[in-house]
Design an enzyme around this catalytic site. Structure first.
Site, mmCIF file in Angstrom:
data_model
loop_
_atom_site.group_PDB
_atom_site.id
_atom_site.type_symbol
_atom_site.label_atom_id
_atom_site.label_comp_id
_atom_site.label_asym_id
_atom_site.label_seq_id
_atom_site.Cartn_x
_atom_site.Cartn_y
_atom_site.Cartn_z
ATOM 1 C CG HIS A 130 3.497 -4.326 0.086
ATOM 2 N ND1 HIS A 130 3.387 -5.691 0.026
ATOM 3 C CD2 HIS A 130 4.140 -3.944 -1.032
ATOM 4 C CE1 HIS A 130 3.947 -6.132 -1.086
ATOM 5 N NE2 HIS A 130 4.416 -5.090 -1.747
ATOM 6 C CB CYS A 154 -0.006 -9.964 2.673
ATOM 7 S SG CYS A 154 -1.757 -10.093 3.064
ATOM 8 C CG HIS A 155 3.193 -9.208 0.204
ATOM 9 N ND1 HIS A 155 1.977 -8.586 0.284
ATOM 10 C CD2 HIS A 155 3.122 -10.054 -0.844
ATOM 11 C CE1 HIS A 155 1.201 -9.032 -0.686
ATOM 12 N NE2 HIS A 155 1.864 -9.918 -1.389
ATOM 13 N N GLY A 156 5.111 -9.786 4.633
ATOM 14 C CA GLY A 156 6.158 -9.693 5.628
ATOM 15 C C GLY A 156 6.679 -8.313 5.945
ATOM 16 N N PRO A 169 8.451 -4.971 2.545
ATOM 17 C CG PRO A 169 6.781 -6.086 1.359
ATOM 18 C CD PRO A 169 7.638 -6.190 2.590
#
Lengths: 190, 431
Positions: A130, A154-156, A169
């Site tokens: 990502h 960080c963003h799963g 993501p």
């Protein structure tokens, strides 16, 4: 050459019948020469920012994996980036193989992501596809995510036991670098 | 400024008209180095060297900024990072050699520029300010070059830093505290290296700023010229572009050929092998000299081997060295001759030649070992240098009978000037 230039009475050069003066040619030749020279100078000025020889010299890394038991993973460094080397358990291999490849965002089988005869050794970059964070799950006690592989905090993004993206993501699976087994216990990455 | 016949910028397209009303940058360029700047028609190739110096500064800034991307200003790794540039960085060897030799070529063109000014008296009214600003640029260049030479942290870097800051130690009473303060220690080390790097990066931009003032001041009266006769009419001038852009472009081509010859075939010719040895505070190189462009001043520094009354030799040498440059700030008021160009001053011409030879001799002596007969020759050469400016020039201005000047630049070029008032109450050349 004098016959090519006719002079007006005031001393300025007259335009030739075809509309081109010698001076036009000289101007274009001179400016072109300077332009090509200037552009050539840009080559070293730009390529100096590319990786230098000492950086490229670190392009391959050898890792001894003899101490990595099944179910364990180690982190190492290749080209200043984290590497995950994971010794998969038979259960993890089964879990990875059971997934319908067609349902994956980045369809790849475990066999395609490992070396033949060494399917228990999963070697990937420890860089989330990502935005480049280091996913958790390699060290003991770290969260492995919903699919038992890696989880990027960080963003799963959730990766499975073949380090394939399953949720979140990240667009692609964790990158498998070029590597080979020098012996049963030594891996050469790069 | 400009002469009344200077062409004015006329934007042609809608876009340039729009821009001209909001940010008249093209107008500025047109009036400064374009068709709107009338320049004497008789400038010779010595008038190329201002532009060449500007190009040299740009090359130094470009290569320098690039090397700062790869260099580490820390006493532990500075030398290694310099070698890293030479060996590992793509084209690093070329960029560093271009920077090191670029400094030398910068000084070469600036020295020619200065001597052009001395011969054609470009410092005389109304151009004093151009001269003074030029000297400021020269001082900034010397400071920048010195600090840049320290950065590779080789033997010459280290001992150069030690010796040059030692100059300040010669000042009575406060000298040693000043030296310690300059270095941030008792010998050159990390503190000195870091501040030299910081200032070495800053000063070229200060220099660029002073150059803008230098050019601004130049554009008020316009360029001088080889006759020294001021511009009288339009026929005395041609537009800067295309006439002098082309002439400067040709000179730049010659300059770059010479520069590349040294850069690619003799890149270490002007350097010192000792600077490829890492700095060692416990061992001074056997023969320590600055870079060649400081040699004349170094010779003056070393010429003082004797105390004079209560003034110690060390202090005298330092004072003389600084005075040799500060003296030039007073030059516009030391040379009282109303004639500018050396071409019309037979006596001045001779002594100018001797001065050039004297400075070249001092340059040679500054690079020679500190032993006889070099020391004695340095003393004679230094004495003559000061005598030239303080005694000979004022006397020449009084006793010299200059040759008759041409009525105008046009006349000196064409042999006649139909546009002016030839035959008026001005000196005519003897036919």
């Amino acid at each position: 050459m004098a016959e090519q230039v006719t002079m007006n009475q005031d001393g300025t050069a007259a335009i030739e019948s075809d509309g081109v003066r010698r001076r036009d040619f000289i101007n274009i030749a001179a400016v072109s020469f300077a332009g090509v020279g200037g552009a050539t100078v840009l080559i070293p000025l730009i390529t100096q920012m590319a990786p230098s020889k000492d950086v490229l010299a670190q392009a391959s890394t050898e890792v001894d994996v003899s101490a990595v038991e099944p179910g364990q993973a180690i982190k190492t460094v290749w080209r200043k980036q984290p590497m995950f080397i994971r010794n998969l358990t038979p259960a993890e291999i089964d879990a990875a193989n059971k997934v319908d490849v067609g349902s994956l965002r980045d369809p790849q089988t475990l066999a395609e992501r490992t070396l033949e005869g060494k399917t228990n050794w999963l070697v990937t970059l420890g860089v989330c596809t990502h935005l480049g964070c280091v996913p958790l799950g390699a060290a003991q006690g770290e969260v492995k995510g919903e699919f038992g592989g890696y989880f990027c905090p960080c963003h799963g993004s959730h990766y499975d036991t073949a380090a394939r993206i399953r949720k979140g993501p990240a667009p692609t699976n964790l990158v498998v670098p070029e590597y080979e087994f020098l012996s049963d216990t030594v891996i050469k990455i790069g | 400024m400009s002469f009344s016949w200077a062409k004015h910028y006329e934007p042609k397209s809608d876009l340039t008209k729009w821009l001209d009303q909001r940010l008249p940058l093209p107008r500025l360029v047109y009036g400064a180095i374009g068709g709107g700047y009338p320049v004497p028609r008789n400038l010779n190739y010595f008038w190329n060297f201002g532009v060449l110096a500007g190009v040299a500064l740009v090359m130094q800034i470009v290569t320098g900024i690039i090397m700062a991307m790869h260099y580490a200003p820390n006493a532990l790794v500075a030398f290694d990072s310099t070698e890293h540039i030479m060996r590992d960085v793509n084209w690093g060897w070329m960029l560093r050699y271009a920077h090191a030799n670029g400094a030398s070529f910068f000084f070469i063109v600036v020295y020619i520029h200065i001597f052009r000014g001395l011969y054609f008296s470009s410092y005389k009214a109304p151009r004093e300010m151009i001269w003074l600003l030029g000297l400021v640029i020269f001082l900034l260049m010397m400071a920048t070059a010195f600090m840049g030479y320290v950065l590779p942290w080789g033997q010459m870097s280290f001992w150069g830093a030690k010796v040059i800051t030692g100059l300040f130690g010669a000042i009575p009473l406060v000298g040693e505290p000043i030296q310690t303060w300059l270095l941030g220690g008792f010998a050159p080390d990390n503190a000195a290296l870091n501040r030299f790097f910081s200032l070495h990066y800053l000063l070229p931009f200060v220099t660029a700023g002073v150059i803008i003032l230098h050019i601004w001041a130049l554009h008020i009266p316009g360029s001088s010229n080889p006759t020294g006769v001021e511009v009288k009419s339009e026929s005395d001038t041609v537009p800067f572009h295309p006439y002098y852009t082309a002439k400067d472009g040709f000179g730049l081509g010659v300059f770059l050929i010479l520069f590349c010859s040294v850069l690619f075939f003799a890149p270490n010719f002007l350097g010192h092998a000792d600077n490829y040895i890492p700095a060692n505070p416990l061992s001074t190189p056997a023969h320590i000299v600055p870079e060649w462009y400081f040699w004349p001043f170094y010779a003056i520094l070393r010429a003082f081997t004797f105390d004079f009354f209560i003034v110690p030799a060390k202090l005298l040498g330092v004072l003389a060295m600084f005075a040799s440059i500060l003296l030039l700030f007073f030059l516009p008021w030391l040379d009282r001759s109303p004639v500018r160009s050396g071409n019309y001053r037979p006596l001045f011409k001779i002594f100018f030649g001797i001065l050039v030879a004297d400075v070249l001799l001092l340059g040679y002596l500054g690079g020679a070992p500190a032993e006889e007969p070099y020391v004695m020759l340095s003393q004679l050469g230094s004495a003559y240098y000061f005598a030239h400016f303080l005694i000979i020039l004022p006397i020449i201005s009084k006793i010299e009978k200059p040759k008759p000047l041409p009525y105008s630049i046009t006349e000196s070029v064409l042999g006649k000037d139909s546009s002016g008032m030839a035959g008026g109450p001005v000196l005519q050349p003897a036919e």
